[in-house]
Design a protein around this motif. Sequence first.
Motif, PDB file in Angstrom:
ATOM      1  N   GLY A  38       0.801  -1.215   0.000  1.00 33.04           N
ATOM      2  CA  GLY A  38       0.000   0.000   0.000  1.00 33.04           C
ATOM      3  C   GLY A  38       0.832   1.261   0.000  1.00 33.04           C
ATOM      4  O   GLY A  38       0.276   2.368   0.011  1.00 33.04           O
ATOM      5  N   ARG A  39       2.158   1.127  -0.040  1.00 29.86           N
ATOM      6  CA  ARG A  39       3.036   2.303   0.060  1.00 29.86           C
ATOM      7  C   ARG A  39       4.133   2.273  -1.002  1.00 29.86           C
ATOM      8  O   ARG A  39       5.175   2.903  -0.849  1.00 29.86           O
ATOM      9  N   GLU A  40       3.906   1.532  -2.074  1.00 28.80           N
ATOM     10  CA  GLU A  40       4.918   1.422  -3.104  1.00 28.80           C
ATOM     11  C   GLU A  40       5.161   2.742  -3.825  1.00 28.80           C
ATOM     12  O   GLU A  40       6.178   2.918  -4.501  1.00 28.80           O
ATOM     13  N   VAL A 208      -7.136   1.667  -8.927  1.00 28.28           N
ATOM     14  CA  VAL A 208      -7.160   2.445  -7.690  1.00 28.28           C
ATOM     15  C   VAL A 208      -7.771   1.584  -6.594  1.00 28.28           C
ATOM     16  O   VAL A 208      -8.915   1.123  -6.698  1.00 28.28           O
ATOM     17  N   GLN A 209      -7.007   1.362  -5.528  1.00 31.83           N
ATOM     18  CA  GLN A 209      -7.435   0.479  -4.450  1.00 31.83           C
ATOM     19  C   GLN A 209      -8.126   1.273  -3.336  1.00 31.83           C
ATOM     20  O   GLN A 209      -8.232   2.496  -3.390  1.00 31.83           O
ATOM     21  N   LEU A 210      -8.560   0.541  -2.321  1.00 27.84           N
ATOM     22  CA  LEU A 210      -9.174   1.188  -1.158  1.00 27.84           C
ATOM     23  C   LEU A 210      -8.239   2.198  -0.515  1.00 27.84           C
ATOM     24  O   LEU A 210      -8.672   3.187   0.079  1.00 27.84           O
ATOM     25  N   THR A 211      -6.940   1.948  -0.642  1.00 22.85           N
ATOM     26  CA  THR A 211      -5.945   2.834  -0.040  1.00 22.85           C
ATOM     27  C   THR A 211      -5.746   4.115  -0.838  1.00 22.85           C
ATOM     28  O   THR A 211      -5.042   5.015  -0.390  1.00 22.85           O
ATOM     29  N   GLY A 212      -6.316   4.186  -2.042  1.00 25.97           N
ATOM     30  CA  GLY A 212      -6.099   5.329  -2.903  1.00 25.97           C
ATOM     31  C   GLY A 212      -4.828   5.222  -3.720  1.00 25.97           C
ATOM     32  O   GLY A 212      -4.549   6.081  -4.552  1.00 25.97           O
ATOM     33  N   GLY A 348      -7.149  15.859   7.856  1.00 17.56           N
ATOM     34  CA  GLY A 348      -7.575  17.085   7.192  1.00 17.56           C
ATOM     35  C   GLY A 348      -7.204  17.050   5.729  1.00 17.56           C
ATOM     36  O   GLY A 348      -6.626  16.071   5.251  1.00 17.56           O
ATOM     37  N   PRO A 349      -7.547  18.127   4.980  1.00 19.92           N
ATOM     38  CA  PRO A 349      -7.225  18.161   3.550  1.00 19.92           C
ATOM     39  C   PRO A 349      -5.759  17.824   3.319  1.00 19.92           C
ATOM     40  O   PRO A 349      -4.912  18.278   4.093  1.00 19.92           O
ATOM     41  N   PRO A 350      -5.440  17.056   2.301  1.00 17.93           N
ATOM     42  CA  PRO A 350      -6.321  16.456   1.284  1.00 17.93           C
ATOM     43  C   PRO A 350      -6.938  15.136   1.722  1.00 17.93           C
ATOM     44  O   PRO A 350      -7.306  14.320   0.875  1.00 17.93           O
ATOM     45  N   TYR A 351      -7.036  14.896   3.008  1.00 22.37           N
ATOM     46  CA  TYR A 351      -7.701  13.720   3.578  1.00 22.37           C
ATOM     47  C   TYR A 351      -7.083  12.407   3.100  1.00 22.37           C
ATOM     48  O   TYR A 351      -7.782  11.454   2.768  1.00 22.37           O
ATOM     49  N   GLU A 352      -5.767  12.376   3.094  1.00 21.89           N
ATOM     50  CA  GLU A 352      -5.078  11.138   2.748  1.00 21.89           C
ATOM     51  C   GLU A 352      -5.043  10.204   3.946  1.00 21.89           C
ATOM     52  O   GLU A 352      -5.062  10.641   5.103  1.00 21.89           O
ATOM     53  N   LEU A 353      -4.970   8.914   3.664  1.00 22.99           N
ATOM     54  CA  LEU A 353      -4.901   7.920   4.728  1.00 22.99           C
ATOM     55  C   LEU A 353      -3.549   8.006   5.420  1.00 22.99           C
ATOM     56  O   LEU A 353      -2.529   8.283   4.792  1.00 22.99           O
ATOM     57  N   ASP A 354      -3.545   7.762   6.721  1.00 22.69           N
ATOM     58  CA  ASP A 354      -2.261   7.667   7.402  1.00 22.69           C
ATOM     59  C   ASP A 354      -1.751   6.227   7.286  1.00 22.69           C
ATOM     60  O   ASP A 354      -2.403   5.350   6.703  1.00 22.69           O
ATOM     61  N   GLU A 355      -0.587   5.986   7.825  1.00 19.30           N
ATOM     62  CA  GLU A 355       0.073   4.694   7.671  1.00 19.30           C
ATOM     63  C   GLU A 355      -0.765   3.541   8.206  1.00 19.30           C
ATOM     64  O   GLU A 355      -0.873   2.484   7.592  1.00 19.30           O
ATOM     65  N   ARG A 356      -1.395   3.748   9.374  1.00 16.93           N
ATOM     66  CA  ARG A 356      -2.176   2.665   9.987  1.00 16.93           C
ATOM     67  C   ARG A 356      -3.464   2.403   9.217  1.00 16.93           C
ATOM     68  O   ARG A 356      -3.862   1.242   9.050  1.00 16.93           O
ATOM     69  N   GLN A 357      -4.117   3.439   8.733  1.00 17.54           N
ATOM     70  CA  GLN A 357      -5.335   3.252   7.950  1.00 17.54           C
ATOM     71  C   GLN A 357      -5.041   2.523   6.648  1.00 17.54           C
ATOM     72  O   GLN A 357      -5.785   1.627   6.239  1.00 17.54           O
ATOM     73  N   LEU A 359      -2.528   0.497   6.097  1.00 22.29           N
ATOM     74  CA  LEU A 359      -2.185  -0.890   6.418  1.00 22.29           C
ATOM     75  C   LEU A 359      -3.447  -1.716   6.622  1.00 22.29           C
ATOM     76  O   LEU A 359      -3.561  -2.837   6.105  1.00 22.29           O
ATOM     77  N   PHE A 360      -4.407  -1.180   7.350  1.00 23.60           N
ATOM     78  CA  PHE A 360      -5.655  -1.906   7.602  1.00 23.60           C
ATOM     79  C   PHE A 360      -6.380  -2.224   6.296  1.00 23.60           C
ATOM     80  O   PHE A 360      -6.799  -3.362   6.058  1.00 23.60           O
ATOM     81  N   LEU A 361      -6.533  -1.223   5.433  1.00 19.53           N
ATOM     82  CA  LEU A 361      -7.294  -1.415   4.207  1.00 19.53           C
ATOM     83  C   LEU A 361      -6.564  -2.328   3.227  1.00 19.53           C
ATOM     84  O   LEU A 361      -7.179  -3.204   2.608  1.00 19.53           O
ATOM     85  N   PHE A 362      -5.252  -2.149   3.090  1.00 17.32           N
ATOM     86  CA  PHE A 362      -4.515  -2.954   2.121  1.00 17.32           C
ATOM     87  C   PHE A 362      -4.509  -4.429   2.506  1.00 17.32           C
ATOM     88  O   PHE A 362      -4.628  -5.306   1.648  1.00 17.32           O
ATOM     89  N   THR A 363      -4.384  -4.716   3.787  1.00 14.31           N
ATOM     90  CA  THR A 363      -4.262  -6.113   4.215  1.00 14.31           C
ATOM     91  C   THR A 363      -5.568  -6.882   4.112  1.00 14.31           C
ATOM     92  O   THR A 363      -5.576  -8.104   4.317  1.00 14.31           O
ATOM     93  N   ARG A 364      -6.672  -6.204   3.770  1.00 13.02           N
ATOM     94  CA  ARG A 364      -7.904  -6.941   3.494  1.00 13.02           C
ATOM     95  C   ARG A 364      -7.705  -7.909   2.325  1.00 13.02           C
ATOM     96  O   ARG A 364      -8.401  -8.921   2.226  1.00 13.02           O
TER      97      ARG A 364
END
Length: 393
Positions: A38-40, A208-212, A348-357, A359-364
């Motif tokens: 999710g961070r490539e 485009v994945q859940l992680t954006g 906040g804007p641009p409302y990007e996911l943080d590292e933990r969010q 990780l949660f979404l990608f590992t689904r």
Amino acid sequence: MDLSDSAREAAFRREVREWLGDHLTGDFAAARGLGGPGREHEAFELRLAWDRRLAEGGWTCLGWPEEFGGRGATLAEQVVFHEEYARARAPVRVGHVGEELLGPTIIAFGTERQRRRFLPPIVGVRELWCQGYSEPGAGSDLAGVSTRARRDGPDWVLDGQKTWTSLAHVADWCFALVRTDPGGHRHRGLSYLLVPMDQPGVEVRPIVQLTGTSEFNEVFFDGARTRAEHVVGEVGGGWRVAMGTLGFERGVGTIDQQVVFRRELERITELARATGALEDPLLRDKITRARIGLEVMRLHALRTLSSAAEGTAGPEASIAKLHWATFHRGLGELAVEVAGAGGLIAEGPPYELDERQRLFLFTRADTIYGGSNEIQRTIIAERVLGLPGEARP
């Protein structure tokens, strides 16, 4: 299995640690901890430059035989390298598909001409690779691929579609499992082709994945061409080669994968300590269990790899896939649990996911791609435990 360092391994560990300490500096220091599931997209060009610096220092393709550009490192030395790489928080590699999957496949199944052509650019990280296996109608059922290739003079001409192709948008080449005998059924009549990506007839569409993020892609072949000599193994014998690649994928590369998992767990633990969540006995127990699970994964990988080196490994590798996929999915759940309710909200804007969010979404997806948990359980049941097979048409 003796897990303590021998004198040779201790010296090798010092060499690795000193080299990383000397070179993971300056601009490269900014890449520490970057990359991974999710961070490539993180600092890709900088990480590519770092991979090439590793190549200059002789730290790519460690386990390859020296005659093919590797270092001939033992399994223990490769494990040492990955451990020290994790300890240094060095960035996640970008050339791993070529180094860990395609390269060993060409060494095992390729011609001498193919080895001379394709191995040196992998060692030097001058060409990047992607894997063309899954298709919209053939995910876990790899034998059902329908992308086809026909001979046209000195070339193969490809038509069809691949999907979930990791890093296809940055790859120079793709190794693809395609159907070269239209009359073949299932795994018969498949061939393993090496296909250049930069040509008319190849279209890459990021998914485009859940992680954006978009490290996965769709790849469309519409009259794409590759030379006839770019078949690895025999024409029609691609299934055997493809299974060999999957074996390499679940080989030493799993140690590299655990570098990422260990780093993620360390950051989760740091967050729990900083927020006081570590004082919660339930969360503390889950973090402890995660650490135990990671150590079990490491020991199982070492046992499996040792058996492979002795020529005795088999479908037990499915146990490793089942374990790490389930573990990593649980690690993503643990990450958001440690973060608490506030971890569900974008800052906040641009409302990007943080590292933990992320990780949660990608590992689904971990328990689906690369062979779903259901497929792995079937393999384990039938080929390891000897249980009756499923009824098949």
